[in-house]
Write an enzyme that holds these catalytic residues in place. Structure first.
Site, PDB file in Angstrom:
ATOM      1  N   THR A 102      11.182  -4.026  16.368  1.00  0.00           N
ATOM      2  CA  THR A 102      11.481  -3.114  17.472  1.00  0.00           C
ATOM      3  C   THR A 102      11.575  -3.928  18.755  1.00  0.00           C
ATOM      4  O   THR A 102      10.593  -4.532  19.189  1.00  0.00           O
ATOM      5  CB  THR A 102      10.384  -2.049  17.596  1.00  0.00           C
ATOM      6  OG1 THR A 102      10.310  -1.316  16.371  1.00  0.00           O
ATOM      7  CG2 THR A 102      10.693  -1.089  18.738  1.00  0.00           C
TER       8      THR A 102
ATOM      9  N   LYS B  73       7.074   5.680   8.756  1.00  0.00           N
ATOM     10  CA  LYS B  73       5.820   6.303   9.162  1.00  0.00           C
ATOM     11  C   LYS B  73       4.689   5.676   8.359  1.00  0.00           C
ATOM     12  O   LYS B  73       4.749   5.613   7.129  1.00  0.00           O
ATOM     13  CB  LYS B  73       5.855   7.808   8.914  1.00  0.00           C
ATOM     14  CG  LYS B  73       6.924   8.556   9.691  1.00  0.00           C
ATOM     15  CD  LYS B  73       6.810  10.060   9.507  1.00  0.00           C
ATOM     16  CE  LYS B  73       7.046  10.495   8.080  1.00  0.00           C
ATOM     17  NZ  LYS B  73       8.438  10.327   7.636  1.00  0.00           N
TER      18      LYS B  73
ATOM     19  N   LYS C  28      15.994   3.220  18.523  1.00  0.00           N
ATOM     20  CA  LYS C  28      14.618   3.119  18.043  1.00  0.00           C
ATOM     21  C   LYS C  28      13.631   3.539  19.126  1.00  0.00           C
ATOM     22  O   LYS C  28      12.732   4.367  18.895  1.00  0.00           O
ATOM     23  CB  LYS C  28      14.339   1.686  17.589  1.00  0.00           C
ATOM     24  CG  LYS C  28      12.880   1.370  17.311  1.00  0.00           C
ATOM     25  CD  LYS C  28      12.310   2.191  16.178  1.00  0.00           C
ATOM     26  CE  LYS C  28      10.874   1.740  15.877  1.00  0.00           C
ATOM     27  NZ  LYS C  28      10.272   2.511  14.790  1.00  0.00           N
TER      28      LYS C  28
ATOM     29  N   ASN D 259      11.153   7.096  19.197  1.00  0.00           N
ATOM     30  CA  ASN D 259       9.701   7.095  19.315  1.00  0.00           C
ATOM     31  C   ASN D 259       9.242   7.757  20.613  1.00  0.00           C
ATOM     32  O   ASN D 259       8.223   8.453  20.641  1.00  0.00           O
ATOM     33  CB  ASN D 259       9.162   5.671  19.230  1.00  0.00           C
ATOM     34  CG  ASN D 259       9.085   5.174  17.799  1.00  0.00           C
ATOM     35  OD1 ASN D 259       9.378   5.906  16.858  1.00  0.00           O
ATOM     36  ND2 ASN D 259       8.706   3.928  17.617  1.00  0.00           N
TER      37      ASN D 259
ATOM     38  N   CYS E  28       3.088   1.684  17.217  1.00  0.00           N
ATOM     39  CA  CYS E  28       4.458   1.960  17.669  1.00  0.00           C
ATOM     40  C   CYS E  28       4.530   2.744  18.969  1.00  0.00           C
ATOM     41  O   CYS E  28       5.001   2.235  19.983  1.00  0.00           O
ATOM     42  CB  CYS E  28       5.232   2.701  16.572  1.00  0.00           C
ATOM     43  SG  CYS E  28       5.489   1.733  15.076  1.00  0.00           S
TER      44      CYS E  28
ATOM     45  N   LYS F 134      -4.395   7.742  12.433  1.00  0.00           N
ATOM     46  CA  LYS F 134      -3.832   8.844  11.665  1.00  0.00           C
ATOM     47  C   LYS F 134      -4.257   8.674  10.209  1.00  0.00           C
ATOM     48  O   LYS F 134      -4.726   7.597   9.817  1.00  0.00           O
ATOM     49  CB  LYS F 134      -2.299   8.871  11.775  1.00  0.00           C
ATOM     50  CG  LYS F 134      -1.618   7.617  11.239  1.00  0.00           C
ATOM     51  CD  LYS F 134      -0.112   7.710  11.282  1.00  0.00           C
ATOM     52  CE  LYS F 134       0.434   8.644  10.244  1.00  0.00           C
ATOM     53  NZ  LYS F 134       1.903   8.578  10.142  1.00  0.00           N
TER      54      LYS F 134
END
Length: 612
Positions: A260, A296, A349, A353, A405, A465
């Protein structure tokens, strides 16, 4: 890779042996045997010669070379240097046995390469010329620089469909662990995928850059781009890999930027490659592609195997064809390939996000208002999500986003916008709301207890997460630091992130890492839920009540129904669900902002936009 089209009359064939005309010529045993021999010759030297033979058998042989390369002979590098059809004299009949009239066959132009023209002049001679194009379905050799999250998932998934992949990393310790079969990250299914493809010989790991550059015509950059002090992306690793490739390549390559990166990075990579080649006076072709990942954590393998889109940024048609071949196994039921220019792919990208981060911060802002107004954000979420223009994805309030990210990408996009003279006020508000939201549970605890000095808090969830052990920018870290600063102790549990927590914090008196969720409750004054792991959704409330000193839950993920918990005698504090005790709001003196928050304040000041 080179694909050769052989045409006789109006009967076109390609190297995969797929017949494209109406009348099937058939494959004679002699042709298959010859194809096998050709595959062996091509594997050894890259050059093969067809014997002098009737036209029919020659055409049949040419049509099955692809099968020989792709199936009969395990040939990782399907490069064809030359095919010499020889001098066929007296070829006067076509595949149907009838006399073949003199003709010039149509010219077929291939993108970025040579043409193919077959001529037959009264059966006296056939003179083929080769064209370069993509050989779909053939084995491809790919080198991936970087064995982090993106690099490993990409390598394993590409190898799973039959390609030969080499991962290169400068971290020798990491490479040694991978060679021993130890996967350094947690991603469901990745361990098995890597082990299976290593055993099959399709996936290898090395720290030898020379070997990596020599391995494949496709070179992929998948190294990290950590945030710099001002929030911008640090491109040193990306440009170092470009320098490595340019200083070692001696043949045509396709260089793919998977990392990225900010808009304009492709130009810097291209300049670095060109400068390295110029210093060596090497003249080879080097096409560049921006191919951002959309994986993800926790579902990365499924995302790669069944992508919703494949973004390809390039100005080279040859590169597009190679990318189509690379992703062909993942792009079968409909075309997911989105071709655009380099800069647009890079921005896609970041913009994606940033949009998801915006939805999260928006819902957290609405949750804050719901608490003040006495509304239930869960009802609001359902009412909003029912609108097909809005939908339910990323519409859950909580403790803010974290991970590798969203935080750094939003920061980098704000910095890139500032460099371009744009005022990214919305994105800065997104960041400010997110930083404030990470303090919400601590603020609620202060509202409930007053002082936290000497209190013990049980904490469920450390990863940012579920289905990952990633604690980068995790809300749990902000809460831990605030509690310790206030003089509280923590008993924590996470299904997979315990090892990461030990590396981050080591041994300390005010942190106990427990073996189970219930063990974390022993002797604690309250429970704080930070990560929505499935095992936390249906707990044994009676056992919980027996282990805790008081029936108090601070639920940062809204896992439970407030009315049900309160009916059972619990004090329950969710996010945006009409709490009985108002939270104290912004972090107090006892809850210092994290280093990340300080960095973001510096970023906001540098672009002269007031915080939200």
């Amino acid at each position: 890779m080179r694909l050769i089209f052989v045409r006789h009359g109006q009967t076109p064939w390609n190297l995969e042996g797929r017949y494209q005309g109406r009348n099937d010529i058939g494959l004679a045993p002699q042709g298959l045997a010859t194809a096998r021999r050709l595959g062996s010759e091509l594997q050894g030297s890259g050059v093969a010669t067809l014997p002098t033979s009737p036209l029919r058998r020659a055409v049949q042989t040419a049509t099955v070379i692809g099968a020989a390369l792709g199936a009969m002979v395990p040939l990782p590098e399907t490069r064809l240097a030359e095919i010499d059809f020889g001098d066929w004299q007296g070829l006067t009949r076509g595949p149907d046995g009838r006399a073949a009239p003199a003709r010039r066959f149509p010219r077929r132009r291939g993108a970025g390469g040579r043409d193919l023209r077959l001529r037959m002049r009264n059966g006296r001679r056939i003179a083929p010329r080769l064209r370069w194009t993509t050989l779909q379905g053939a084995i491809m050799k790919v080198t991936i620089f970087g064995s982090g999250y993106v690099g490993l998932v990409t390598a394993a998934c590409l190898a799973e469909v039959g390609n030969h992949i080499v991962c290169v990393d400068v971290d020798r310790g990491r490479i040694e662990r991978l060679c021993r079969g130890e996967v350094p990250i947690h991603e469901p299914g990745l361990d098995e995928l890597i082990a299976r493809n290593r055993a099959a010989g399709r996936l290898a790991f090395t720290h030898d850059a020379e070997l990596g550059v020599a391995h494949g015509p496709i070179q992929m950059i998948a190294v990290g781009t950590p945030p710099d002090e001002d929030g911008s992306a640090d491109l040193r690793h990306v440009l170092a890999v470009a320098e490595t490739i340019g200083s070692r390549m001696n043949e045509d390559k396709l260089v793919i930027t998977k990392s990225t990166v900010p808009v304009g990075t492709g130009d810097k990579v291209r300049a670095t490659l060109a400068a390295a080649l110029a210093r060596r006076a090497v003249q080879v072709r080097c096409d560049l592609v921006s191919n951002p990942e959309f994986l993800k954590e926790g579902a990365a393998i499924a995302d790669f195997m069944k992508p919703d889109r494949i973004v390809v940024g390039t100005g080279s048609e040859r590169a597009v064809q190679l990318m189509r071949a690379l992703y062909e196994p993942f792009n079968r039921n409909r075309d997911r390939l989105l071709v655009m220019d380099l800069r647009s792919a890079e921005l896609t990208k970041y913009a994606s996000n940033a949009m998801l981060a915006t939805r999260i911060s928006f819902m957290n802002e609405m949750a804050r208002f719901a608490e003040a107004a006495g509304a239930d954000i869960e009802c609001v979420r359902q009412g909003m999500g029912a609108d097909p223009r809005i939908g339910y994805a990323f519409l859950y309030p909580g403790l803010g986003y974290g991970g590798s990210c969203f935080p750094k990408d939003v920061q980098a996009l704000v910095r890139s916008a500032a460099d371009a003279g744009c005022d990214a006020a919305i994105l800065q508000a997104v960041e400010a709301v997110n930083e404030r939201q990470k303090h919400r549970l601590y603020a609620k605890m202060v509202g409930h207890f007053g002082s936290l000095e000497g209190r013990t808090i049980a904490l469920w969830g450390l990863a940012f997460k579920p289905q990952t052990d990633d604690m980068r920018e995790a809300p749990s870290r902000v809460l831990l630091e605030c509690l310790w600063q206030a003089g509280a102790r923590v008993r924590a549990y996470d299904p997979v992130a315990m090892g990461v927590a030990r590396k981050l914090y080591g041994e300390r008196d005010d942190l106990v890492l427990c073996d189970s969720a219930l063990a974390a409750l022993t002797g604690a004054d309250a429970l704080a839920i930070v990560t929505e792991w499935p095992e936390f959704r249906r707990p044994d409330l009676e056992r919980m009540a027996a282990l805790l000193r008081a029936r108090v839950i601070f639920d940062g993920r809204n896992l439970f129904d407030p009315a049900t918990l309160r009916g059972l005698g619990w004090r329950y504090y969710g996010i945006g669900r009409g709490d009985e005790v108002a939270a104290t709001g912004a972090p107090s003196a006892a809850a210092p902002a994290s280093p990340a928050a300080a960095r973001r304040r510096t970023l906001r000041q540098s672009v002269q936009v007031a915080p939200a």
